[in-house]
Design an enzyme around this catalytic site. Sequence first.
Site, PDB file in Angstrom:
ATOM      1  N   LYS A 112      -1.379   4.447  -8.020  1.00 55.66           N
ATOM      2  CA  LYS A 112      -0.962   4.098  -6.660  1.00 55.66           C
ATOM      3  C   LYS A 112       0.298   3.245  -6.653  1.00 55.66           C
ATOM      4  CE  LYS A 112      -5.021   4.846  -4.010  1.00 55.66           C
ATOM      5  NZ  LYS A 112      -5.981   4.418  -3.048  1.00 55.66           N
ATOM      6  N   LYS A 194      -5.954  15.050  -7.635  1.00 58.20           N
ATOM      7  CA  LYS A 194      -7.157  15.151  -6.780  1.00 58.20           C
ATOM      8  C   LYS A 194      -6.747  15.341  -5.314  1.00 58.20           C
ATOM      9  CE  LYS A 194      -8.120  10.561  -5.187  1.00 58.20           C
ATOM     10  NZ  LYS A 194      -9.049   9.604  -4.708  1.00 58.20           N
ATOM     11  N   LYS A 197      -6.745  11.697   0.600  1.00 55.83           N
ATOM     12  CA  LYS A 197      -6.505  11.383   2.013  1.00 55.83           C
ATOM     13  C   LYS A 197      -5.089  10.909   2.249  1.00 55.83           C
ATOM     14  CE  LYS A 197      -9.766   8.122   2.440  1.00 55.83           C
ATOM     15  NZ  LYS A 197     -10.887   8.050   1.536  1.00 55.83           N
TER      16      LYS A 197
END
Length: 328
Positions: A112, A194, A197
């Site tokens: 991230k 993956k 969202k």
Amino acid sequence: MEKRILSGMKPSGELNIGGYGGALSQFVAMQEKADCYFFIPDLHAVTVWQDPRELRERSMEIAALYLAAGIDPKRSAVFFQSQVPAHAELGWLMETQTAVGELGRMTQYKEKADGRESVSSALFTYPAYMAADILLYQATHVPVGDDQKQHLELARNLAVRFNSRFKKNLFTIPEPIIAGIGSRIMGLDDPSKKMSKSNPNRSSSILLMDEPDDIRRKFAKAVTDSEGVVRCDWDRKPGISSLLEIYSVFSGMTIGDIESRYQGVGYGSFKEDLAEAVIAKLEPLQRSYREIAGSEELDRVLKDGALRAAEAAAATLKAVKEAMGFVV
Ligand code: TYM
């Protein structure tokens, strides 16, 4: 010992079938057998920038989706993390016993933070707070997707560390529950990542609220390979393997049965049937979502959930503060 389950999904974007496969579908199945706490970790969503209006909307949306998916508020406490202050308080105490080195090894943090010019310190310390979410309720089991394994390991280590440093049985050591099928659903545009969202490319994910035609279109465009054989092989065929998992989660068929059904048939009809299997499950969920969203009943459920959660959390927090030497 009685089973106690805690888990949650961050309101950091619209929910997709990845979170459904790895987490939500498991939540519903588990509530029959355990004392359950399903929360919305809204404090964790703001580790990266969230537009305040959107955060509020997404948070309510997730709460309504929990119920629409089949979480029964009579059995399970459903609540917002930010409405139970004990999460932040125990989170701070967890942080005091967590090493910077441990947090620096978290792969999700590295992913991230990668490429961002500025990263909040909360994104870094977040796993210590996630441990607090779990340990506050003395959870015995935590259903999560594969990507949360490392965070769960930290929560287990912290539980052991507190129990040993403060010489008291303060926390239950939680076990992760990672579904055999559905714990690793990949992006439709790039099966090496993956389904997420926070991916701004809307065609990489099937959203739980997507219209049937969008679902058909997105699956039709999903990246696969040129072999033309429907078989599971994560190393060589991650795209088809992930689609097989989705098919299995939504149809209840085993991967083997699906492989046999599509022997000698190209990817086209496999993808068409997959879309129909997903639509068949999502349509009733969406219908029930529309009835629940914005209802007074939902507000009541969330208020009641926060009260139940606060009560359960208070006992743990008091014991930890006492053991650490605070005047309580
Ligand atoms: P979050 O919000 O990213 O995801 C919610 C849950 O969905 C699973 N998941 C997936 N499973 C399979 N395939 C995917 N593509 C996929 N995407 C998401 C996640 O593994 C997760 O189980 N840190 C957590 C939220 C959290 C939490 C907790 C969870 C905070 N405190 C305490 C359990 C217990 C998170 O960011 O999940």
